[in-house]
Design a protein around this motif. Structure first.
Motif, short mmCIF file in Angstrom:
data_model
loop_
_atom_site.label_atom_id
_atom_site.label_comp_id
_atom_site.label_asym_id
_atom_site.label_seq_id
_atom_site.Cartn_x
_atom_site.Cartn_y
_atom_site.Cartn_z
N LEU A 1 -65.01 49.58 68.15
CA LEU A 1 -64.40 49.13 66.90
C LEU A 1 -63.65 47.83 67.14
N VAL A 2 -64.38 46.72 67.03
CA VAL A 2 -63.83 45.38 67.28
C VAL A 2 -64.08 44.52 66.05
N GLU A 3 -63.03 43.89 65.54
CA GLU A 3 -63.14 42.96 64.42
C GLU A 3 -62.71 41.58 64.89
N GLY A 4 -63.68 40.71 65.10
CA GLY A 4 -63.36 39.35 65.52
C GLY A 4 -62.73 38.57 64.39
N ILE A 5 -61.66 37.85 64.69
CA ILE A 5 -60.96 37.04 63.71
C ILE A 5 -61.28 35.57 63.89
N SER A 6 -61.40 35.15 65.12
CA SER A 6 -61.76 33.77 65.43
C SER A 6 -62.34 33.78 66.84
N ILE A 7 -62.58 32.59 67.37
CA ILE A 7 -63.20 32.48 68.67
C ILE A 7 -62.33 33.06 69.79
N ASP A 8 -61.01 33.20 69.52
CA ASP A 8 -60.11 33.61 70.60
C ASP A 8 -59.22 34.79 70.25
N GLU A 9 -59.53 35.54 69.19
CA GLU A 9 -58.70 36.69 68.88
C GLU A 9 -59.49 37.75 68.12
N ALA A 10 -59.02 38.99 68.24
CA ALA A 10 -59.70 40.10 67.58
C ALA A 10 -58.75 41.28 67.43
N PHE A 11 -59.06 42.13 66.46
CA PHE A 11 -58.41 43.43 66.32
C PHE A 11 -59.30 44.49 66.95
N LEU A 12 -58.68 45.46 67.62
CA LEU A 12 -59.40 46.58 68.20
C LEU A 12 -58.75 47.88 67.75
N GLU A 13 -59.55 48.84 67.32
CA GLU A 13 -59.06 50.17 66.96
C GLU A 13 -59.37 51.12 68.12
N VAL A 14 -58.32 51.74 68.69
CA VAL A 14 -58.50 52.58 69.87
C VAL A 14 -58.04 54.02 69.63
N GLY A 15 -57.88 54.40 68.36
CA GLY A 15 -57.35 55.73 68.04
C GLY A 15 -58.21 56.87 68.53
N GLY A 16 -59.53 56.66 68.63
CA GLY A 16 -60.41 57.74 69.06
C GLY A 16 -60.61 57.82 70.56
N LEU A 17 -59.87 57.02 71.32
CA LEU A 17 -60.11 56.95 72.77
C LEU A 17 -59.03 57.62 73.60
N ARG A 18 -58.07 58.28 72.93
CA ARG A 18 -56.93 58.79 73.67
C ARG A 18 -57.33 59.76 74.78
N ARG B 1 -68.14 3.77 68.68
CA ARG B 1 -66.88 4.27 68.16
C ARG B 1 -66.62 5.65 68.74
N SER B 2 -65.39 5.91 69.13
CA SER B 2 -65.04 7.21 69.70
C SER B 2 -65.07 8.26 68.61
N ASP B 3 -65.27 9.51 69.04
CA ASP B 3 -65.30 10.63 68.11
C ASP B 3 -63.93 10.74 67.45
N PRO B 4 -63.83 10.57 66.12
CA PRO B 4 -62.53 10.60 65.47
C PRO B 4 -62.02 12.02 65.22
N VAL B 5 -62.82 13.02 65.50
CA VAL B 5 -62.48 14.38 65.12
C VAL B 5 -62.16 15.20 66.35
N ALA B 6 -60.98 15.85 66.30
CA ALA B 6 -60.57 16.65 67.46
C ALA B 6 -60.42 18.11 67.13
N ALA B 7 -60.49 18.50 65.88
CA ALA B 7 -60.29 19.90 65.50
C ALA B 7 -61.57 20.47 64.97
N PRO B 8 -62.19 21.45 65.68
CA PRO B 8 -63.52 21.90 65.31
C PRO B 8 -63.55 22.96 64.24
N HIS B 9 -62.43 23.56 63.94
CA HIS B 9 -62.48 24.74 63.06
C HIS B 9 -61.46 24.67 61.96
N LEU B 10 -61.92 24.94 60.77
CA LEU B 10 -61.02 25.00 59.62
C LEU B 10 -60.84 26.45 59.23
N PRO B 11 -59.63 26.96 59.28
CA PRO B 11 -59.44 28.37 58.95
C PRO B 11 -59.98 28.71 57.58
N ASP B 12 -60.60 29.87 57.49
CA ASP B 12 -61.21 30.29 56.22
C ASP B 12 -60.17 30.86 55.28
#
Length: 394
Positions: free
Chosen positions: A93-110, A383-394
């Protein structure tokens, strides 16, 4: 103490941590990822005042000895996949939020894995051992509180919020810890002498609605009482993909804006094609020199991941704001494509645009093999790449 079963796992200074992992000479040093605008900063750089989205010149003024490295998005994607493999080995039970974070439900693993705190401790060790990256984990009853706990525990920490103490913990935090409280809302709350989450919780919902409006008022009232019924959802896919670029103050010529727009669209559509997805709603988000914002969209008749198609729509949307840009100036441009689907791209267009899907495929193939800078469009040459931020939060 009763432990919640939701984990929020969040990699620490992700891009910078990958750079420090891959280059031992960077470890323990202030590292900035991205040149024109700070895309990420190591904790050593953050301690000196460097912040994400800060202009590159300003960042080097506050931290002159920072080491600036170019972004390596392929390396970050590979590291993210490895971390998510650890997540999925921990729980299904993993819900990815972005490239570097996620929610995990572990209630059934005790019974087989132990208490949530034990699972979280092992998760942090597994990410460190298998991927070589630091990660912070919050453990709580709700997704909202788990995310707050992981943020409070940073860097590379773990915080468990017992169910019996969740309101005591939450109410002591500053109002800025509430989701949706940015600079404007924070100023309104503090002007009303609401400085902590506890202060907000003591307000009647109607009072908050009167102060902030119905949407924000009800939302913050619920969060202040830790009311967040959302379960961890698996199989959830992104509804949009986007990118943004903070341009800083000053004059920006139409050619400069067009180059930024092209670079953003090029990056977004390439990510869409790599994910096998198409979209039909093109949106541009602008921030002007007086800090006001504008969002405008256009929905195509058919979904596409075609760079030229999306670029032409984005150009038209930007042109519709030319008068405002001239009067107020512009400090940020964002582009996103929404209503994502897994349909194959359709080339029939409501605009007079020639097909170039074969060109998109060829460009993608060269960049995949030789790197993102191996092949550039004519307007980008010299010309150098003018863009440094690859992701726009949804």
């Amino acid at each position: 103490m009763t432990e919640g079963t939701v984990l929020h796992a969040d990699l620490d200074a992700f891009y910078a941590s990958v750079e420090q992992r891959d280059d031992p000479a960077l470890r323990g040093r202030p590292v900035i990822v991205g040149g024109g605008v700070v895309l990420a900063a190591s904790y050593e750089a953050k301690a000196r005042g460097v912040r994400t989205a800060m202009g590159g010149r300003q960042a080097l003024q506050v931290c002159p000895d920072a080491i600036v490295v170019p972004a390596r998005f392929n390396a970050y994607t590979e590291a993210s996949r490895a971390v998510f493999d650890v997540f999925h080995d921990t729980t299904p039970l993993v819900e990815g939020i972005s490239i570097d974070e996620a929610f995990l439900e572990v209630g059934g693993l005790r019974r087989i894995r132990g208490a949530p705190s034990t699972i979280a401790t092992q998760l942090r060790a597994d990410v460190r051992d298998r991927v070589g990256l630091p990660i912070s984990v919050g453990v709580a009853r709700t997704k909202y509180l788990a995310k707050v706990a992981s943020a409070v525990s940073k860097p590379e920490g773990m915080l468990v919020v017992p169910v019996e103490q969740e309101l005591t913990f939450l109410h002591a935090l500053p109002v800025e810890r509430l989701w949706g409280v940015g600079k404007v809302t924070s100023a309104k709350l503090r002007e009303a002498r609401l400085t902590t989450v506890g202060d907000v919780a003591e307000m009647f919902e109607g009072e908050l609605v009167q102060l902030l409006g119905p949407g924000a008022g009800r939302h913050l009232h619920a969060l202040a009482h830790n009311r967040d019924p959302r379960p961890v959802q698996t199989g959830k896919r992104r509804g949009s993909m986007g990118a943004q670029h903070a341009m800083g103050r000053g004059d920006h010529s139409p050619a400069d804006l067009d180059l930024v727009l092209l670079t953003l669209v090029d990056r977004v559509t390439r990510r869409m094609r790599a994910a096998g997805r198409t979209g039909s709603t093109v949106t541009i988000r602008l921030r002007f020199g007086d800090f006001t914002r504008s969002t405008s969209s256009h929905t195509l008749a058919r979904p596409t991941a075609h760079t030229v198609t999306v670029l032409e729509v984005a150009r038209q949307l930007l042109a519709s704001r030319a008068g405002v840009i001239k009067d107020k100036g512009i400090t940020l441009v964002g582009v996103s494509v929404g209503s994502l689907d897994d349909q194959p791209a359709q080339l029939a267009l409501p605009l007079d645009v020639t097909s170039g899907a074969e060109l998109d495929d060829a460009i993608d193939a060269v960049r995949d093999k030789f790197g993102s800078t191996a092949l550039r469009r004519a307007v980008q040459l010299g010309r150098s790449d003018p863009v440094a931020a690859p992701h726009l939060p949804d």
